[in-house]
Write a protein that holds these residues in place. Sequence first.
Motif, short mmCIF file in Angstrom:
data_model
loop_
_atom_site.label_atom_id
_atom_site.label_comp_id
_atom_site.label_asym_id
_atom_site.label_seq_id
_atom_site.Cartn_x
_atom_site.Cartn_y
_atom_site.Cartn_z
N HIS A 1 19.82 79.49 79.46
CA HIS A 1 20.45 80.79 79.29
C HIS A 1 20.46 81.51 80.62
O HIS A 1 19.47 81.55 81.34
N ARG A 2 21.60 82.08 80.98
CA ARG A 2 21.75 82.81 82.23
C ARG A 2 22.58 84.05 81.95
O ARG A 2 23.67 83.96 81.42
N THR A 3 22.07 85.20 82.34
CA THR A 3 22.78 86.46 82.19
C THR A 3 23.57 86.72 83.46
O THR A 3 23.04 86.62 84.55
N LEU A 4 24.83 87.11 83.31
CA LEU A 4 25.68 87.43 84.44
C LEU A 4 25.93 88.92 84.48
O LEU A 4 26.40 89.51 83.49
N ILE A 5 25.62 89.55 85.62
CA ILE A 5 25.96 90.95 85.85
C ILE A 5 27.23 90.92 86.69
O ILE A 5 27.20 90.54 87.87
N GLY A 6 28.36 91.26 86.09
CA GLY A 6 29.67 91.16 86.74
C GLY A 6 29.87 92.14 87.88
O GLY A 6 29.13 93.11 88.03
N LYS A 7 30.91 91.88 88.68
CA LYS A 7 31.20 92.66 89.88
C LYS A 7 31.34 94.16 89.63
O LYS A 7 30.98 94.96 90.47
N SER A 8 31.88 94.54 88.50
CA SER A 8 32.15 95.96 88.25
C SER A 8 30.99 96.68 87.56
O SER A 8 31.07 97.88 87.31
N LEU A 9 29.89 95.96 87.27
CA LEU A 9 28.77 96.56 86.55
C LEU A 9 27.74 97.16 87.49
O LEU A 9 27.40 96.57 88.52
N ILE A 10 27.21 98.32 87.11
CA ILE A 10 26.11 98.98 87.81
C ILE A 10 25.03 99.23 86.78
O ILE A 10 25.28 99.86 85.75
N ILE A 11 23.84 98.72 87.05
CA ILE A 11 22.70 98.89 86.15
C ILE A 11 21.62 99.66 86.89
O ILE A 11 21.25 99.29 88.00
N LYS A 12 21.11 100.73 86.25
CA LYS A 12 20.03 101.51 86.82
C LYS A 12 18.87 101.51 85.84
O LYS A 12 19.06 101.82 84.67
N GLY A 13 17.68 101.14 86.33
CA GLY A 13 16.51 101.14 85.47
C GLY A 13 15.70 99.87 85.61
O GLY A 13 15.74 99.19 86.63
N GLU A 14 14.99 99.55 84.54
CA GLU A 14 14.08 98.40 84.52
C GLU A 14 14.67 97.29 83.67
O GLU A 14 15.03 97.51 82.52
N VAL A 15 14.77 96.10 84.28
CA VAL A 15 15.29 94.93 83.56
C VAL A 15 14.15 93.92 83.44
O VAL A 15 13.54 93.55 84.44
#
Length: 111
Positions: A7-21
């Motif tokens: 399993h691999r999660t992809l954070i795409g080019k247009s996504l911005i994530i702020k916080g704790e992952v």
Amino acid sequence: MIEANVHRTLIGKSLIIKGEVTGMEAMHIEGRVEGSIALPGQTITVGRTGQTEAQLTANEIVVLGQVRGNCQASDHLDIRSEGSMSGDAIVSRISIADGAFVKGKIDVRRS
């Protein structure tokens, strides 16, 4: 060889994530992540368009894009020729390709 059931999660080019992952699967970042990412036993890949301003903790960290923040890799930190890292690193093994940019302290610890 890549296993079919990984399993691999992809954070795409247009996504911005702020916080704790946090989690228990591999992650590939092509967008932007600010905060912290903790994936024990897994791989974090910061792709060519990926940017992080985060504390990264994983088994393996591969940098092709831009990392600003500290990295802790229990196995391997791999900074490729197009990658850049500004921050301190605690690792067991490290690879820095010719042309890569690195600014910070590197602490190599044997297990």
